[in-house]
Motif scaffolding. Structure first.
Motif, PDB file in Angstrom:
ATOM      1  N   ASP A   4       0.838  -1.194   0.000  1.00 44.46           N
ATOM      2  CA  ASP A   4       0.000   0.000   0.000  1.00 44.46           C
ATOM      3  C   ASP A   4       0.879   1.253   0.000  1.00 44.46           C
ATOM      4  O   ASP A   4       1.844   1.351   0.770  1.00 44.46           O
ATOM      5  CB  ASP A   4      -0.891  -0.018   1.242  1.00 44.46           C
ATOM      6  N   ALA A   5       0.527   2.197  -0.850  1.00 50.57           N
ATOM      7  CA  ALA A   5       1.313   3.430  -0.956  1.00 50.57           C
ATOM      8  C   ALA A   5       1.333   4.213   0.346  1.00 50.57           C
ATOM      9  O   ALA A   5       2.234   5.033   0.571  1.00 50.57           O
ATOM     10  CB  ALA A   5       0.757   4.306  -2.080  1.00 50.57           C
ATOM     11  N   LEU A   6       0.349   3.997   1.224  1.00 51.75           N
ATOM     12  CA  LEU A   6       0.283   4.712   2.493  1.00 51.75           C
ATOM     13  C   LEU A   6       0.887   3.906   3.658  1.00 51.75           C
ATOM     14  O   LEU A   6       0.764   4.318   4.816  1.00 51.75           O
ATOM     15  CB  LEU A   6      -1.170   5.076   2.814  1.00 51.75           C
ATOM     16  N   VAL A  12       8.927  -2.226   5.483  1.00 47.66           N
ATOM     17  CA  VAL A  12       7.966  -2.887   4.597  1.00 47.66           C
ATOM     18  C   VAL A  12       8.024  -2.254   3.209  1.00 47.66           C
ATOM     19  O   VAL A  12       8.039  -2.941   2.180  1.00 47.66           O
ATOM     20  CB  VAL A  12       6.544  -2.801   5.186  1.00 47.66           C
ATOM     21  N   ARG A  13       8.077  -0.923   3.168  1.00 46.08           N
ATOM     22  CA  ARG A  13       8.156  -0.236   1.868  1.00 46.08           C
ATOM     23  C   ARG A  13       9.460  -0.577   1.150  1.00 46.08           C
ATOM     24  O   ARG A  13       9.484  -0.847  -0.047  1.00 46.08           O
ATOM     25  CB  ARG A  13       8.046   1.274   2.062  1.00 46.08           C
ATOM     26  N   LEU A  14      10.566  -0.547   1.890  1.00 45.65           N
ATOM     27  CA  LEU A  14      11.867  -0.798   1.282  1.00 45.65           C
ATOM     28  C   LEU A  14      11.984  -2.220   0.748  1.00 45.65           C
ATOM     29  O   LEU A  14      12.466  -2.440  -0.382  1.00 45.65           O
ATOM     30  CB  LEU A  14      12.969  -0.540   2.318  1.00 45.65           C
ATOM     31  N   LEU A  15      11.551  -3.197   1.552  1.00 43.28           N
ATOM     32  CA  LEU A  15      11.726  -4.599   1.189  1.00 43.28           C
ATOM     33  C   LEU A  15      10.618  -5.121   0.289  1.00 43.28           C
ATOM     34  O   LEU A  15      10.746  -6.207  -0.297  1.00 43.28           O
ATOM     35  CB  LEU A  15      11.833  -5.455   2.452  1.00 43.28           C
ATOM     36  N   GLY A  16       9.495  -4.371   0.211  1.00 37.74           N
ATOM     37  CA  GLY A  16       8.415  -4.760  -0.678  1.00 37.74           C
ATOM     38  C   GLY A  16       7.680  -6.006  -0.250  1.00 37.74           C
ATOM     39  O   GLY A  16       7.149  -6.747  -1.095  1.00 37.74           O
ATOM     40  N   LYS A  17       7.628  -6.252   1.048  1.00 39.08           N
ATOM     41  CA  LYS A  17       6.907  -7.426   1.557  1.00 39.08           C
ATOM     42  C   LYS A  17       6.403  -7.121   2.956  1.00 39.08           C
ATOM     43  O   LYS A  17       6.957  -6.252   3.656  1.00 39.08           O
ATOM     44  CB  LYS A  17       7.818  -8.653   1.590  1.00 39.08           C
ATOM     45  N   ASP A  21       6.848 -11.625   6.610  1.00 38.97           N
ATOM     46  CA  ASP A  21       7.685 -12.396   5.694  1.00 38.97           C
ATOM     47  C   ASP A  21       9.161 -12.003   5.750  1.00 38.97           C
ATOM     48  O   ASP A  21       9.968 -12.497   4.962  1.00 38.97           O
ATOM     49  CB  ASP A  21       7.186 -12.214   4.250  1.00 38.97           C
ATOM     50  N   PHE A  22       9.546 -11.110   6.658  1.00 44.76           N
ATOM     51  CA  PHE A  22      10.946 -10.700   6.748  1.00 44.76           C
ATOM     52  C   PHE A  22      11.842 -11.897   7.065  1.00 44.76           C
ATOM     53  O   PHE A  22      11.495 -12.768   7.869  1.00 44.76           O
ATOM     54  CB  PHE A  22      11.144  -9.657   7.857  1.00 44.76           C
ATOM     55  N   PHE A  99      12.369  -3.063  13.324  1.00 51.63           N
ATOM     56  CA  PHE A  99      11.983  -1.678  13.063  1.00 51.63           C
ATOM     57  C   PHE A  99      13.220  -0.784  13.150  1.00 51.63           C
ATOM     58  O   PHE A  99      14.263  -1.188  13.683  1.00 51.63           O
ATOM     59  CB  PHE A  99      10.900  -1.204  14.038  1.00 51.63           C
ATOM     60  N   LEU A 100      13.078   0.416  12.626  1.00 58.49           N
ATOM     61  CA  LEU A 100      14.162   1.399  12.714  1.00 58.49           C
ATOM     62  C   LEU A 100      14.015   2.167  14.015  1.00 58.49           C
ATOM     63  O   LEU A 100      12.941   2.699  14.314  1.00 58.49           O
ATOM     64  CB  LEU A 100      14.109   2.358  11.521  1.00 58.49           C
ATOM     65  N   ASN A 101      15.091   2.231  14.778  1.00 57.22           N
ATOM     66  CA  ASN A 101      15.053   2.916  16.067  1.00 57.22           C
ATOM     67  C   ASN A 101      15.024   4.429  15.837  1.00 57.22           C
ATOM     68  O   ASN A 101      15.951   4.982  15.258  1.00 57.22           O
ATOM     69  CB  ASN A 101      16.286   2.534  16.883  1.00 57.22           C
ATOM     70  N   PRO A 102      13.963   5.117  16.335  1.00 62.25           N
ATOM     71  CA  PRO A 102      13.888   6.561  16.107  1.00 62.25           C
ATOM     72  C   PRO A 102      14.638   7.397  17.140  1.00 62.25           C
ATOM     73  O   PRO A 102      14.645   8.628  17.050  1.00 62.25           O
ATOM     74  CB  PRO A 102      12.380   6.836  16.203  1.00 62.25           C
ATOM     75  N   PHE A 103      15.283   6.765  18.132  1.00 63.29           N
ATOM     76  CA  PHE A 103      15.839   7.512  19.260  1.00 63.29           C
ATOM     77  C   PHE A 103      17.352   7.461  19.397  1.00 63.29           C
ATOM     78  O   PHE A 103      17.940   8.324  20.030  1.00 63.29           O
ATOM     79  CB  PHE A 103      15.230   7.003  20.576  1.00 63.29           C
ATOM     80  N   GLY A 104      18.001   6.448  18.896  1.00 60.11           N
ATOM     81  CA  GLY A 104      19.400   6.218  19.233  1.00 60.11           C
ATOM     82  C   GLY A 104      20.349   7.284  18.728  1.00 60.11           C
ATOM     83  O   GLY A 104      20.040   8.075  17.830  1.00 60.11           O
ATOM     84  N   GLU A 105      21.550   7.289  19.288  1.00 57.52           N
ATOM     85  CA  GLU A 105      22.604   8.204  18.861  1.00 57.52           C
ATOM     86  C   GLU A 105      23.085   7.856  17.460  1.00 57.52           C
ATOM     87  O   GLU A 105      23.516   8.713  16.702  1.00 57.52           O
ATOM     88  CB  GLU A 105      23.783   8.137  19.836  1.00 57.52           C
TER      89      GLU A 105
END
Length: 495
Positions: A4-6, A12-17, A21-22, A99-105
């Motif tokens: 989904d574009a949204l 998920v967007r980067l890997l396309g799945k 299924d990761f 997931f990508l950590n939004p907080f780390g240094e």
């Protein structure tokens, strides 16, 4: 499959799945393309909090090794029920949770892990393994999956504001600038959705408390229903994210069940439904069916013992006595906020088209088709727990209670007897951690059946509850405000 574009999850967007299924190789590719610098393996400890083990990325092979093999940790430092002479345990990444950590240094990839013992078997007393066993036992006996979502309440604590001061007990879905902390709410929403946590919404909650030197403003996160294993992880992640965002804003966040002698405490209401093959089995055209009533009967019959997992500190029982909307008895009702279980108002296919057309005059059905959810959205709201809950054990216990209700031949009679529409005199919840421990001990066989809850873990829960020595505490606190405030502060950062 097309994404989904949204879709908010960047991996998920980067890997396309979809995340389910990761693979380890997928995550290595993401690390390379995003130029990430470290990996954090995370797990839920025996205190219900998120723990972290941080790895540098030394090479592609090293990265794949970390993401595939995981690591050893000292289980005796993580779980109270582990012997120090046999404490080495494994943590193995669950790739679907990445997931990508939004907080780390440094830019990092974070992955939740599961525990295994020295023989490679699921570690019996690890939180995620207990809730998984409970879910499997329910499905094996009934063919049904229990899905759940939490309503997570918390307070942000700050100095009082001179401009647009908050109004006490008037925070429900208030907007800025009257609502304080909207930036925090929106950042929490953004981070969680990007981590793959399915949310319904965030909003300001009723609790606005003004004191001499501070203000406490209450907020709520409501999730989307998912299988209980995922629902438990979502709640732990959400608490971590709320604390991180609040800290970055110079604010204190608390999930404590009681925060002041005035105003509401923090509840953790759990909505649930039973699903088979993608279809809810708790509803019929005109409302709740017998399966739904059996589910309610299961929750109510186990409610006293479930407080051991959902109400784990003495201030939990202050909330029961203080709160205007805290449960008043072990009962249930349709849209009745006084009972322990509530059946919320659901969207009706019969009235929805007329509402949409009235809200959008001249544009039939709002200019397009009315979207129907994949699964009927009706839930059953269990209003027992608070912010001190050990969420994995609570949801595991709810699955066990659901199984009891679905298999008990007397469950429909129990549901009828405990309906607020017909009666007004019901049993009460326990008054202390000490009483909660006694009630769990009386019911421990139900939780230990089929090896879902290890007996050593039940022993540890009982011991922790009894260490509070609070059997007569409520009576004492009713006459001593200073002692009450001291107790509230002692249990300020729960869960």
């Amino acid at each position: 499959m097309a994404i989904d574009a949204l879709e908010p999850h960047p991996l998920v967007r980067l890997l396309g799945k979809p995340a389910a299924d990761f693979t380890g190789s997928d995550l290595v590719r993401a690390v390379e393309q995003l130029e990430l610098r470290q990996v954090n393996l995370r797990y839920v400890g025996g205190d219900g909090r998120l723990k972290t083990l941080t790895f540098p990325i030394n090479s592609r092979d090293h990265l794949l090794e970390v993401l595939t093999r995981g690591e050893r940790v000292d289980g005796s430092s993580v779980f109270a029920s582990t012997d120090t002479d046999a404490s080495d345990v494994y943590i193995v990444p669950r790739h679907r949770t990445a997931f990508l950590n939004p907080f780390g240094e440094r830019p990092s990839l974070d992955v939740l892990c599961s525990f295994y013992d020295e023989d490679g078997e699921p570690l019996s007393y690890a939180r995620e393994q207990i809730v998984r066993r409970a879910a499997v036992a329910l499905t094996e006996e009934t063919g049904l999956t229990l899905e759940a979502l939490g309503e997570l309440e918390y307070y942000l604590v700050d100095e009082p504001e001179r401009i647009y001061p908050v109004e006490e007990e008037s925070g429900y879905q208030e907007s800025a600038p009257f609502s304080k902390g909207q930036q925090v709410r929106e950042q929490v929403l953004g981070h969680l959705t990007a981590m793959g946590v399915a949310l319904k919404y965030v909003h300001g909650e009723v609790g606005n408390i003004l004191e001499v030197d501070r203000q406490l403003v209450q907020h709520e996160i409501e999730f989307q229903p998912v299988p209980i294993e995922q629902a438990a992880d979502n709640l732990v992640l959400a608490k971590w994210v709320v604390r991180e965002v609040a800290y970055a804003h110079g604010l204190e966040a608390t999930f404590a069940p009681s925060v002041s002698g005035e105003g509401a405490g923090n509840g953790l209401h759990i909505h649930s439904r039973l699903v088979r093959n993608g279809v809810s089995v708790i509803v019929r055209k005109d409302g709740l069916n017998d399966t739904g009533r059996r589910l309610i009967a299961g929750y109510l019959s186990a409610a006293k013992a479930l407080t051991a997992f959902g109400n784990t500190v003495p201030t939990s029982y202050l909330r029961f006595t203080d709160g205007d909307e805290s449960p008043e008895g072990i009962c249930w009702g349709e849209r009745d906020r006084s009972g322990l279980v509530r059946v919320p108002l659901a969207w009706s296919g019969d009235v929805l088209p007329a509402m949409v057309a009235h809200a959008n005059p001249g544009s039939p059905h709002g200019g397009g088709p009315i979207i129907e959810p994949a699964i009927d959205p009706q839930t059953i709201e269990f209003r027992l727990a608070d912010g001190s809950a050990d969420v994995h054990l609570l949801l595991a216990g709810m699955a066990i209670a659901a199984r009891r209700g679905l298999t008990d031949p007397d469950a429909l009679d129990v549901a009828e007897r405990l309906n607020t529409a017909d009666h007004d005199d019901f049993e009460q919840l326990p008054k202390s951690c000490a009483e909660s421990a006694d009630l769990l001990e009386a019911e421990r066989e139900m939780f230990e059946a089929d090896g879902v809850f290890p007996s050593l873990l039940i022993d540890a829960v009982l011991s922790r509850l009894r260490k509070h020595h609070d059997a007569k505490l409520l009576k004492t606190l009713a006459k001593d405000d200073d002692a009450r405030d001291e107790l509230v502060r002692k249990h300020w950062h729960v869960g």
